[in-house]
Structure formats: structure tokens, C-alpha cells
Design a protein around this motif. Structure first.
Motif, short mmCIF file in Angstrom:
data_model
loop_
_atom_site.label_atom_id
_atom_site.label_comp_id
_atom_site.label_asym_id
_atom_site.label_seq_id
_atom_site.Cartn_x
_atom_site.Cartn_y
_atom_site.Cartn_z
N MET A 66 -44.89 -119.31 -29.92
CA MET A 66 -44.64 -120.66 -29.53
C MET A 66 -44.80 -120.82 -28.36
N THR A 67 -45.17 -119.79 -27.39
CA THR A 67 -45.25 -120.21 -25.77
C THR A 67 -46.53 -120.90 -25.80
N VAL A 68 -47.52 -120.49 -26.73
CA VAL A 68 -48.93 -121.22 -26.59
C VAL A 68 -48.67 -122.66 -26.73
N THR A 69 -47.93 -123.09 -27.42
CA THR A 69 -47.81 -124.64 -27.81
C THR A 69 -46.58 -125.30 -27.03
N ALA A 70 -45.66 -124.52 -26.37
CA ALA A 70 -44.68 -125.14 -25.64
C ALA A 70 -44.87 -125.99 -24.51
N ARG A 71 -44.24 -126.94 -24.58
CA ARG A 71 -44.45 -128.23 -23.56
C ARG A 71 -43.37 -128.21 -22.65
N LYS A 72 -43.36 -128.67 -21.57
CA LYS A 72 -42.41 -128.96 -20.69
C LYS A 72 -41.83 -130.37 -20.72
N ARG A 73 -40.49 -130.27 -20.60
CA ARG A 73 -39.95 -131.54 -20.77
C ARG A 73 -39.96 -132.23 -19.46
N ALA A 103 -39.52 -129.96 -30.25
CA ALA A 103 -39.58 -128.52 -30.22
C ALA A 103 -39.39 -127.82 -31.51
N MET A 104 -38.68 -128.22 -32.68
CA MET A 104 -38.87 -127.84 -33.95
C MET A 104 -40.22 -127.85 -34.44
N LEU A 105 -40.67 -129.09 -34.30
CA LEU A 105 -42.02 -129.18 -35.00
C LEU A 105 -43.07 -128.43 -34.45
N ARG A 106 -43.02 -128.20 -33.12
CA ARG A 106 -44.06 -127.29 -32.28
C ARG A 106 -43.85 -125.95 -32.70
N GLY A 107 -42.79 -125.44 -33.19
CA GLY A 107 -42.29 -124.24 -33.77
C GLY A 107 -42.90 -123.95 -35.19
N PHE A 108 -42.63 -125.27 -36.00
CA PHE A 108 -43.31 -125.12 -37.26
C PHE A 108 -44.76 -124.89 -37.28
N GLU A 109 -45.59 -125.51 -36.40
CA GLU A 109 -46.92 -125.45 -36.31
C GLU A 109 -47.37 -123.80 -35.71
N THR A 110 -46.47 -123.42 -34.90
CA THR A 110 -46.72 -122.24 -34.35
C THR A 110 -46.77 -121.00 -35.66
N SER A 167 -49.46 -105.10 -41.53
CA SER A 167 -49.75 -106.57 -41.29
C SER A 167 -48.19 -107.12 -41.62
N ALA A 168 -47.70 -106.90 -42.63
CA ALA A 168 -46.16 -107.53 -43.04
C ALA A 168 -45.39 -107.36 -41.86
N GLY A 169 -45.16 -106.23 -41.39
CA GLY A 169 -44.16 -105.82 -40.33
C GLY A 169 -44.50 -107.01 -39.05
N ARG A 170 -45.95 -106.85 -38.62
CA ARG A 170 -46.28 -107.72 -37.47
C ARG A 170 -46.03 -109.30 -37.90
N TYR A 171 -46.22 -109.43 -39.11
CA TYR A 171 -45.92 -110.98 -39.68
C TYR A 171 -44.55 -111.32 -39.47
N TRP A 172 -43.84 -110.48 -39.97
CA TRP A 172 -42.26 -110.93 -39.79
C TRP A 172 -41.72 -110.94 -38.52
N GLN A 173 -42.20 -110.18 -37.58
CA GLN A 173 -41.81 -109.91 -36.25
C GLN A 173 -42.44 -111.29 -35.55
N THR A 195 -40.91 -116.10 -32.98
CA THR A 195 -41.19 -117.79 -33.08
C THR A 195 -39.98 -118.55 -33.33
N ALA A 196 -39.15 -118.06 -34.33
CA ALA A 196 -37.90 -118.91 -34.64
C ALA A 196 -36.96 -118.87 -33.55
N LEU A 197 -36.77 -117.58 -32.95
CA LEU A 197 -35.95 -117.28 -31.91
C LEU A 197 -36.35 -118.36 -30.56
N GLU A 198 -37.69 -118.25 -30.33
CA GLU A 198 -37.99 -119.21 -29.19
C GLU A 198 -37.84 -120.76 -29.42
N MET A 199 -37.99 -121.17 -30.98
CA MET A 199 -37.87 -122.52 -31.21
C MET A 199 -36.04 -122.89 -31.13
N GLN A 200 -35.52 -122.09 -31.39
CA GLN A 200 -34.16 -122.12 -31.36
C GLN A 200 -33.59 -122.15 -30.05
#
Length: 154
Positions: free
Chosen positions: A1-8, A42-49, A95-101, A106-111
Motif C-alpha cells: 500500500m505504500t505505493v499508493t499511499a497519499r499524504k493528508r 485510506a480503506m479504498l486505496r488499501g482495497f486497490e492495492t 506463491s500462496a505464502g507470498r500472496y497471503w503475506q 497491506t491490510a495492516l498498513e491500511m488499518q
């Protein structure tokens, strides 16, 4: 999510005006609406990621399976078939392990970003300075008897 994070945007200095009950309620509503909109952004940016992570994982799996399918047409020995199947399974598990990580990160960053939206409403240092443990014990005389402690020299 850091790629799409925007500054407030920086908090604007409040224009001094007369404090009225209606003004206080209007400002409270404005602040709550601002926090809600920032958190939903922030939630919608997280969903995009998360969607991008899903798309990349599906693409990688598709490429991996297509490559193995091409090799299977040329394989003749049973050992080769088994080795290719093991290679495919290993790649899928990794691939599944990397996907879930990635999804969990991303969910943690979003929260964290969503919780940060409301953090500017409370000045925690001022709140901690205004309430101390000693004052709380002084307010309730019965607590002093239950929890005796020596005051620190100031």
C-alpha cells in the motif's frame, strides 16, 4: 500500500470566531466527517492495492502453469512427470505464502493509516499531562488506602 499511499493535507489553522453552541456542534460534525472521509479514502486505496496483489498472483500462477503445460507435452518418462508436478506444487505453495503475506501486510498498513486519520483530533501529550496517577488517587480517598505508594521527589 505504500505505493499508493497519499499524504493528508496539513491541518489548517482555525479562524478565530465566537464560540457558540451551534458553532461547536457544526465544527464537531465537520471534524467527524473529515475523519470519516479520510479513513474511507485510506480503506479504498488499501482495497486497490489488495486487488493489484491478487491480479499479480493470478498472472504469475497462470504463467507458471502454462510453462509446465508446455513441458508436459514433451515429457516421456514418469519421473519427469512427477518432477514437473512437484515443481508446480512447490511454486504454487511459495506463491500462496507470498500472496497471503502481501495481503496481510497491506491490510495492516491500511488499518494503521485509517487509525492515523483520527489521531490528529487528540493531542495525547496534553491529555497525559492533564491527568496523572497521583491526581486520580487524590480524587478517591478510598483508593489511597488500597494502593499506598510514596510520592516521588520533584
Amino acid at each position: 500500500m505504500t505505493v499508493t499511499a497519499r499524504k493528508r493535507p496539513a491541518a489548517r489553522e482555525a479562524v478565530p470566531n465566537q464560540i457558540t453552541p451551534l458553532g461547536i456542534l457544526a465544527d464537531l460534525g465537520r471534524q467527524q466527517m473529515c475523519v470519516a472521509v479520510e479513513a474511507s479514502s485510506a480503506m479504498l486505496r488499501g482495497f486497490e492495492t489488495m486487488r493489484r496483489i491478487q491480479q499479480e498472483a493470478a498472472h504469475d500462477a497462470s504463467v507458471r502453469h502454462e510453462a509446465i503445460a508446455g513441458k508436459l507435452h514433451d515429457a516421456r518418462a514418469p519421473a519427469d512427470l512427477l518432477a514437473m508436478q512437484a515443481e508446480l506444487l512447490q511454486g504454487d505453495w511459495q506463491s500462496a505464502g507470498r500472496y497471503w503475506q502481501d495481503l496481510a501486510g497491506t491490510a495492516l498498513e491500511m488499518q494503521v493509516e485509517m487509525m492515523g486519520c483520527a489521531s490528529h483530533l487528540l493531542d495525547s501529550e496534553t491529555a497525559l499531562e492533564s491527568v496523572s496517577a497521583v491526581e486520580a488517587f487524590d480524587a478517591f480517598p478510598g483508593l489511597k488506602a488500597l494502593f499506598p505508594f510514596a510520592r516521588a521527589a520533584t
